[in-house]
Motif scaffolding. Structure first.
Motif, PDB file in Angstrom:
ATOM      1  N   ASP A  28     -83.772  31.974   4.705  1.00 48.72           N
ATOM      2  CA  ASP A  28     -84.443  31.434   5.893  1.00 48.72           C
ATOM      3  C   ASP A  28     -84.206  32.549   6.798  1.00 48.72           C
ATOM      4  OD1 ASP A  28     -85.629  29.190   4.746  1.00 48.72           O
ATOM      5  OD2 ASP A  28     -83.832  27.846   5.415  1.00 48.72           O
ATOM      6  N   THR A  29     -82.856  32.904   6.980  1.00 47.33           N
ATOM      7  CA  THR A  29     -82.531  33.937   8.140  1.00 47.33           C
ATOM      8  C   THR A  29     -83.255  35.199   7.682  1.00 47.33           C
ATOM      9  OG1 THR A  29     -80.321  32.810   8.185  1.00 47.33           O
ATOM     10  CG2 THR A  29     -80.656  35.075   9.293  1.00 47.33           C
ATOM     11  N   ILE A  30     -83.323  35.441   6.463  1.00 50.09           N
ATOM     12  CA  ILE A  30     -83.907  36.922   6.268  1.00 50.09           C
ATOM     13  C   ILE A  30     -85.594  36.644   6.676  1.00 50.09           C
ATOM     14  CG2 ILE A  30     -84.928  38.304   4.203  1.00 50.09           C
ATOM     15  CD1 ILE A  30     -82.429  37.503   2.656  1.00 50.09           C
ATOM     16  N   CYS A  31     -86.261  35.729   6.328  1.00 47.82           N
ATOM     17  CA  CYS A  31     -87.607  35.489   7.030  1.00 47.82           C
ATOM     18  C   CYS A  31     -87.550  35.446   8.344  1.00 47.82           C
ATOM     19  CB  CYS A  31     -88.068  34.181   6.445  1.00 47.82           C
ATOM     20  SG  CYS A  31     -88.442  34.156   4.673  1.00 47.82           S
ATOM     21  N   ASP A  32     -86.798  34.924   9.401  1.00 39.56           N
ATOM     22  CA  ASP A  32     -86.451  35.036  10.617  1.00 39.56           C
ATOM     23  C   ASP A  32     -86.426  36.623  10.899  1.00 39.56           C
ATOM     24  OD1 ASP A  32     -87.058  32.482  11.048  1.00 39.56           O
ATOM     25  OD2 ASP A  32     -84.642  31.915  11.246  1.00 39.56           O
ATOM     26  N   ALA A  33     -85.505  37.221  10.502  1.00 42.54           N
ATOM     27  CA  ALA A  33     -85.228  38.609  10.668  1.00 42.54           C
ATOM     28  C   ALA A  33     -86.301  39.409  10.625  1.00 42.54           C
ATOM     29  CB  ALA A  33     -84.112  39.030  10.145  1.00 42.54           C
ATOM     30  N   LEU A  34     -87.117  39.367   9.533  1.00 46.07           N
ATOM     31  CA  LEU A  34     -88.323  40.188   9.195  1.00 46.07           C
ATOM     32  C   LEU A  34     -89.493  39.944  10.247  1.00 46.07           C
ATOM     33  CD1 LEU A  34     -88.230  40.465   5.224  1.00 46.07           C
ATOM     34  CD2 LEU A  34     -86.995  41.946   6.941  1.00 46.07           C
ATOM     35  N   ALA A  35     -89.511  38.547  10.615  1.00 51.05           N
ATOM     36  CA  ALA A  35     -90.682  38.312  11.450  1.00 51.05           C
ATOM     37  C   ALA A  35     -90.680  38.730  12.685  1.00 51.05           C
ATOM     38  CB  ALA A  35     -90.821  36.572  11.544  1.00 51.05           C
ATOM     39  N   GLU A  36     -89.102  38.799  13.371  1.00 48.90           N
ATOM     40  CA  GLU A  36     -88.737  39.400  14.380  1.00 48.90           C
ATOM     41  C   GLU A  36     -88.832  40.788  14.362  1.00 48.90           C
ATOM     42  OE1 GLU A  36     -87.557  38.705  18.545  1.00 48.90           O
ATOM     43  OE2 GLU A  36     -88.805  37.662  17.079  1.00 48.90           O
ATOM     44  N   THR A  37     -88.551  41.321  13.331  1.00 48.30           N
ATOM     45  CA  THR A  37     -88.349  42.599  13.428  1.00 48.30           C
ATOM     46  C   THR A  37     -89.850  43.466  13.406  1.00 48.30           C
ATOM     47  OG1 THR A  37     -86.475  43.006  11.766  1.00 48.30           O
ATOM     48  CG2 THR A  37     -88.182  44.719  11.961  1.00 48.30           C
ATOM     49  N   LEU A  38     -90.981  42.558  12.798  1.00 48.32           N
ATOM     50  CA  LEU A  38     -92.171  42.998  12.817  1.00 48.32           C
ATOM     51  C   LEU A  38     -92.958  42.775  14.301  1.00 48.32           C
ATOM     52  CD1 LEU A  38     -94.833  43.594  11.961  1.00 48.32           C
ATOM     53  CD2 LEU A  38     -95.292  41.394  10.848  1.00 48.32           C
ATOM     54  N   SER A  39     -92.734  41.683  15.184  1.00 48.83           N
ATOM     55  CA  SER A  39     -92.824  41.700  16.308  1.00 48.83           C
ATOM     56  C   SER A  39     -92.274  42.728  17.323  1.00 48.83           C
ATOM     57  CB  SER A  39     -92.509  40.330  17.224  1.00 48.83           C
ATOM     58  OG  SER A  39     -92.810  39.993  18.335  1.00 48.83           O
ATOM     59  N   ARG A  40     -91.210  43.017  16.932  1.00 44.30           N
ATOM     60  CA  ARG A  40     -90.304  44.248  17.865  1.00 44.30           C
ATOM     61  C   ARG A  40     -91.135  45.141  17.781  1.00 44.30           C
ATOM     62  NH1 ARG A  40     -85.122  43.622  16.162  1.00 44.30           N
ATOM     63  NH2 ARG A  40     -85.171  41.571  17.073  1.00 44.30           N
ATOM     64  N   ASN A  41     -91.445  45.852  16.474  1.00 43.12           N
ATOM     65  CA  ASN A  41     -91.916  47.054  16.078  1.00 43.12           C
ATOM     66  C   ASN A  41     -93.543  47.353  16.540  1.00 43.12           C
ATOM     67  OD1 ASN A  41     -89.751  48.019  14.666  1.00 43.12           O
ATOM     68  ND2 ASN A  41     -90.144  47.533  12.788  1.00 43.12           N
ATOM     69  N   LEU A  42     -93.949  46.195  16.414  1.00 39.64           N
ATOM     70  CA  LEU A  42     -95.403  45.942  17.007  1.00 39.64           C
ATOM     71  C   LEU A  42     -95.364  46.151  18.666  1.00 39.64           C
ATOM     72  CD1 LEU A  42     -96.980  43.059  15.249  1.00 39.64           C
ATOM     73  CD2 LEU A  42     -98.044  45.224  14.900  1.00 39.64           C
ATOM     74  N   GLY A 276     -87.326  31.011   0.984  1.00 40.77           N
ATOM     75  CA  GLY A 276     -86.904  30.840   2.423  1.00 40.77           C
ATOM     76  C   GLY A 276     -88.469  30.918   3.351  1.00 40.77           C
ATOM     77  N   GLN A 277     -88.114  30.468   4.584  1.00 37.66           N
ATOM     78  CA  GLN A 277     -89.370  30.319   5.428  1.00 37.66           C
ATOM     79  C   GLN A 277     -88.866  30.556   7.030  1.00 37.66           C
ATOM     80  OE1 GLN A 277     -91.735  26.895   4.403  1.00 37.66           O
ATOM     81  NE2 GLN A 277     -92.948  26.954   6.380  1.00 37.66           N
ATOM     82  N   VAL A 278     -89.730  31.060   7.822  1.00 39.64           N
ATOM     83  CA  VAL A 278     -89.321  31.150   8.980  1.00 39.64           C
ATOM     84  C   VAL A 278     -89.251  29.763   9.745  1.00 39.64           C
ATOM     85  CG1 VAL A 278     -90.694  31.933  11.381  1.00 39.64           C
ATOM     86  CG2 VAL A 278     -90.372  33.329   9.513  1.00 39.64           C
ATOM     87  N   GLY A 279     -88.258  29.439  10.773  1.00 36.50           N
ATOM     88  CA  GLY A 279     -88.098  28.443  11.425  1.00 36.50           C
ATOM     89  C   GLY A 279     -87.416  27.468  10.810  1.00 36.50           C
ATOM     90  N   ARG A 280     -86.960  27.582   9.691  1.00 35.15           N
ATOM     91  CA  ARG A 280     -85.979  26.637   8.947  1.00 35.15           C
ATOM     92  C   ARG A 280     -84.363  26.796   8.832  1.00 35.15           C
ATOM     93  NH1 ARG A 280     -88.060  23.440   4.775  1.00 35.15           N
ATOM     94  NH2 ARG A 280     -86.108  23.841   3.641  1.00 35.15           N
ATOM     95  N   GLY A 281     -84.106  27.774   9.849  1.00 30.79           N
ATOM     96  CA  GLY A 281     -82.785  28.320   9.879  1.00 30.79           C
ATOM     97  C   GLY A 281     -82.304  27.981  11.497  1.00 30.79           C
ATOM     98  N   ASN A 282     -81.274  28.962  11.967  1.00 34.50           N
ATOM     99  CA  ASN A 282     -81.093  28.722  13.091  1.00 34.50           C
ATOM    100  C   ASN A 282     -81.789  28.965  14.223  1.00 34.50           C
ATOM    101  OD1 ASN A 282     -78.360  29.251  11.601  1.00 34.50           O
ATOM    102  ND2 ASN A 282     -78.840  31.149  11.706  1.00 34.50           N
ATOM    103  N   ARG A 283     -81.501  27.903  15.289  1.00 39.32           N
ATOM    104  CA  ARG A 283     -82.111  27.906  16.759  1.00 39.32           C
ATOM    105  C   ARG A 283     -81.744  29.291  17.593  1.00 39.32           C
ATOM    106  NH1 ARG A 283     -86.106  25.539  14.885  1.00 39.32           N
ATOM    107  NH2 ARG A 283     -85.231  26.310  13.110  1.00 39.32           N
ATOM    108  N   VAL A 284     -82.161  29.427  18.700  1.00 39.81           N
ATOM    109  CA  VAL A 284     -81.895  30.556  19.448  1.00 39.81           C
ATOM    110  C   VAL A 284     -80.666  30.848  19.952  1.00 39.81           C
ATOM    111  CG1 VAL A 284     -84.532  30.728  20.155  1.00 39.81           C
ATOM    112  CG2 VAL A 284     -82.687  29.658  21.552  1.00 39.81           C
ATOM    113  N   ASN A 285     -79.539  29.850  19.767  1.00 41.10           N
ATOM    114  CA  ASN A 285     -78.377  29.820  20.115  1.00 41.10           C
ATOM    115  C   ASN A 285     -77.599  30.256  18.773  1.00 41.10           C
ATOM    116  OD1 ASN A 285     -78.432  27.495  18.679  1.00 41.10           O
ATOM    117  ND2 ASN A 285     -77.165  26.212  20.283  1.00 41.10           N
ATOM    118  N   GLY A 286     -78.116  30.461  17.689  1.00 41.22           N
ATOM    119  CA  GLY A 286     -77.612  30.789  16.566  1.00 41.22           C
ATOM    120  C   GLY A 286     -77.074  29.866  15.625  1.00 41.22           C
TER     121      GLY A 286
END
Length: 396
Positions: A28-42, A276-286
């Motif tokens: 789940d964290t991998i999915c969050d990280a890759l989604a955020e990485t894509l947004s940041r790079n865009l 894994g899936q985006v949003g199933r893991g940690n909230r913004v406070n980790g």
């Protein structure tokens, strides 16, 4: 006018507390990280080429586990992990095409290589970019952000402060394990670490799952030695955080003597055991904190200009923390923010604050200071965009 309300927060010592953190290599964290990485790079590409961030929401990612045969001394990955990146993004501006697929795949490969030390990205992973243009109405709404960004969703964000002792401990355990020099310091410890903390009154139990990497353990005795070293580390961290009697369990599903243990080739259960899936893991406070106010929004991958599911969760957390830090006499604070699509991002339709004060203080005594802290953070929203884009603001 800001729709601000402030009320009492009844602070109690709950007899039961549950806190969880999914570590760097959890699917789940991998999915969050890759989604955020894509947004940041865009965001970076949009700013470099066009001087501004364009519409995108790439907050949908799915990891489908592969198949593997781990073995003491080294096993094999028999079928690769498949990662699907989806969402919406501006891919054409004027006559210029933005190579969304290339950005998505190369950014994901770079993150995986940098963060999972036993994973061979070329052999163990397949990345599929399925991002499409957004709907016309949301693109039009985004394009009206020349002055004040307008919320592109009706949603809410929550935050609270201060963190409890157990919350601080759970966060510290995972960050310490994955913050070491992983190539030299216990390389057998994979990045797929999950920490569950449970407190019953003063009794604290920590359950830690850590994917061990097979090439670094030649025998079950080596595996048991790695578990023992990890247990000692976690117990030491518990002591540092004031928990002098803390029960620690490491990979508690193991059947040690039969060799049925949490052994992996890559250091992540994504190789075979868990999707894994985006949003199933940690909230913004980790953290994952079911005993606290918590939003189910997936912050990772949402655009940092207009998407409330990202912005309000971060801002609500910061407002709560700043109130406790800056307003004398306030012991704890909760913050709830609600948006309405099409309204200015810096003017939520609801901003509700709950504060717990010292006994000699009433909420009315601190109302003006609390409101000033909230207003200050709303006025500084434009600066938050830069923190998201440069990576100083983590959302998982």
């Amino acid at each position: 006018m800001l729709a601000l309300t402030i009320s009492d927060l009844i602070a109690t010592d709950d007899p039961v507390e549950v806190v969880e953190r999914k570590g760097l290599g959890h699917p789940d964290t991998i999915c969050d990280a890759l989604a955020e990485t894509l947004s940041r790079n865009l965001c970076r590409i949009y700013q470099q080429r066009f001087g501004r961030i364009h519409h995108h929401n790439v907050d949908k990612a799915l990891l489908c586990a592969g198949r593997s045969t781990p073995a003491f001394g080294g096993g094999s990955v028999d079928a690769p992990i498949n990662i699907y990146l989806a969402g919406r993004a501006t891919s054409l501006f004027g006559d210029e095409v933005i190579p969304i697929e290339d950005i998505a795949i190369e950014g994901s490969r770079s993150w995986l290589q940098a963060n999972l030390h036993a994973l061979d990205v070329d052999r163990h992973v397949r990345i599929h970019a399925l991002v499409q243009p957004g709907s016309q109405d949301l693109r039009d709404l985004f394009s009206r952000n020349d002055r004040t960004p307008l919320a592109n969703d009706t949603s809410f964000g929550t935050g609270y402060a201060p963190a409890s002792a157990l919350e601080r401990l759970v966060l510290a355990v995972e960050r310490h394990i994955n913050g070491r020099d992983r190539s030299d310091d216990h390389p057998a410890w994979g990045e797929d670490v999950k920490v569950m903390g449970v407190r019953h009154g003063r009794a604290v139990h920590l359950t830690v799952a850590c994917a061990m990497i097979d090439r670094y353990v030649s025998h079950v005795n080596d595996y048991l030695a790695e578990k023992s070293a990890l247990r000692e580390l976690v117990q030491e961290l518990a002591q540092r955080h004031g928990f002098h009697e803390c029960e620690v369990g490491i990979n508690t599903a193991d059947a040690d003597h039969s060799g049925m243990v949490f052994l992996t080739v890559t250091g992540t259960s994504a190789e075979a055991g868990d999707d894994g899936q985006v949003g199933r893991g940690n909230r913004v406070n980790g953290l994952i904190t079911p005993c606290r106010p918590m939003s189910l929004e997936a912050a990772a991958g949402k655009n940092p200009v207009t998407h409330i599911g990202k912005i309000y969760n971060v801002v609500a957390q910061r407002i709560a923390e700043a109130i406790v830090r800056r307003v004398p006499g306030v012991d704890a604070a909760n913050c709830l923010m609600v948006s309405r699509i099409g309204d200015p991002v810096n003017r939520p339709s609801v901003l509700h604050l709950k504060v717990a004060t010292h006994k000699e203080l009433a909420v009315s005594d601190v109302r003006q200071q609390v409101a000033s802290v909230a207003e200050d953070h709303l006025n500084r929203l434009p600066g938050l965009i830069d923190e998201f884009v440069d990576g100083t603001m983590a959302v998982f």
